[in-house]
Design a protein around this motif. Sequence first.
Motif, PDB file in Angstrom:
ATOM      1  N   GLN A  52       5.513-159.981 -59.161  1.00 40.48           N
ATOM      2  CA  GLN A  52       6.060-159.712 -60.377  1.00 40.48           C
ATOM      3  C   GLN A  52       6.342-160.230 -61.498  1.00 40.48           C
ATOM      4  O   GLN A  52       7.287-160.053 -62.227  1.00 40.48           O
ATOM      5  CB  GLN A  52       7.101-158.379 -59.925  1.00 40.48           C
ATOM      6  CG  GLN A  52       6.649-157.334 -59.129  1.00 40.48           C
ATOM      7  CD  GLN A  52       7.645-156.373 -58.637  1.00 40.48           C
ATOM      8  OE1 GLN A  52       8.784-156.725 -58.961  1.00 40.48           O
ATOM      9  NE2 GLN A  52       7.300-155.538 -57.907  1.00 40.48           N
ATOM     10  N   THR A  60       2.238-150.980 -59.675  1.00 35.80           N
ATOM     11  CA  THR A  60       3.228-151.606 -58.916  1.00 35.80           C
ATOM     12  C   THR A  60       2.906-152.178 -57.377  1.00 35.80           C
ATOM     13  O   THR A  60       1.848-151.404 -57.281  1.00 35.80           O
ATOM     14  CB  THR A  60       4.302-150.195 -58.505  1.00 35.80           C
ATOM     15  OG1 THR A  60       3.612-149.202 -57.859  1.00 35.80           O
ATOM     16  CG2 THR A  60       5.018-149.821 -59.800  1.00 35.80           C
ATOM     17  N   ASP A  62       4.277-153.103 -53.582  1.00 33.12           N
ATOM     18  CA  ASP A  62       5.096-153.011 -52.690  1.00 33.12           C
ATOM     19  C   ASP A  62       4.893-153.196 -51.382  1.00 33.12           C
ATOM     20  O   ASP A  62       3.443-153.200 -51.080  1.00 33.12           O
ATOM     21  CB  ASP A  62       6.099-151.830 -52.780  1.00 33.12           C
ATOM     22  CG  ASP A  62       5.380-150.365 -52.706  1.00 33.12           C
ATOM     23  OD1 ASP A  62       4.059-150.431 -52.229  1.00 33.12           O
ATOM     24  OD2 ASP A  62       5.732-149.431 -52.760  1.00 33.12           O
ATOM     25  N   TRP A  63       5.624-152.929 -50.329  1.00 32.05           N
ATOM     26  CA  TRP A  63       4.879-153.108 -48.787  1.00 32.05           C
ATOM     27  C   TRP A  63       4.236-152.077 -48.384  1.00 32.05           C
ATOM     28  O   TRP A  63       3.494-152.155 -47.326  1.00 32.05           O
ATOM     29  CB  TRP A  63       6.224-153.328 -47.949  1.00 32.05           C
ATOM     30  CG  TRP A  63       6.935-154.667 -47.958  1.00 32.05           C
ATOM     31  CD1 TRP A  63       8.095-155.025 -48.756  1.00 32.05           C
ATOM     32  CD2 TRP A  63       6.227-155.889 -47.660  1.00 32.05           C
ATOM     33  NE1 TRP A  63       8.516-156.182 -48.793  1.00 32.05           N
ATOM     34  CE2 TRP A  63       7.090-156.897 -48.372  1.00 32.05           C
ATOM     35  CE3 TRP A  63       5.153-156.458 -47.203  1.00 32.05           C
ATOM     36  CZ2 TRP A  63       7.109-158.354 -47.976  1.00 32.05           C
ATOM     37  CZ3 TRP A  63       5.017-157.750 -46.983  1.00 32.05           C
ATOM     38  CH2 TRP A  63       5.867-158.792 -47.472  1.00 32.05           C
ATOM     39  N   ASN A  64       4.110-150.964 -49.127  1.00 34.79           N
ATOM     40  CA  ASN A  64       3.321-149.699 -48.603  1.00 34.79           C
ATOM     41  C   ASN A  64       1.998-149.537 -49.104  1.00 34.79           C
ATOM     42  O   ASN A  64       1.215-148.818 -48.840  1.00 34.79           O
ATOM     43  CB  ASN A  64       3.914-148.706 -48.944  1.00 34.79           C
ATOM     44  CG  ASN A  64       5.469-148.281 -48.224  1.00 34.79           C
ATOM     45  OD1 ASN A  64       5.525-148.632 -47.092  1.00 34.79           O
ATOM     46  ND2 ASN A  64       6.503-147.694 -48.994  1.00 34.79           N
TER      47      ASN A  64
END
Length: 67
Positions: A52, A60, A62-64
């Motif tokens: 980022q 975005t 993220d871990w998902n």
Amino acid sequence: MGQKTAIGSLLKSIGNSGQGKVVPGFGAAPVMALIGVLLLVFLVIMLQIYNQSLVLQGFTVDWNGVN
């Protein structure tokens, strides 16, 4: 001993024709250097997006996964 065929002789003659010969100059080195630099730039951009440091609007990380 194996049989001698025309195609075997042809392949043998073109297979070792350039062995040990060095062409003067840079050859393909500039092309490989350009590809390496482009790969490095791509990886740095991917790393900045992941950390980022480089924020893209509406993207975005993220871990998902990518949202």
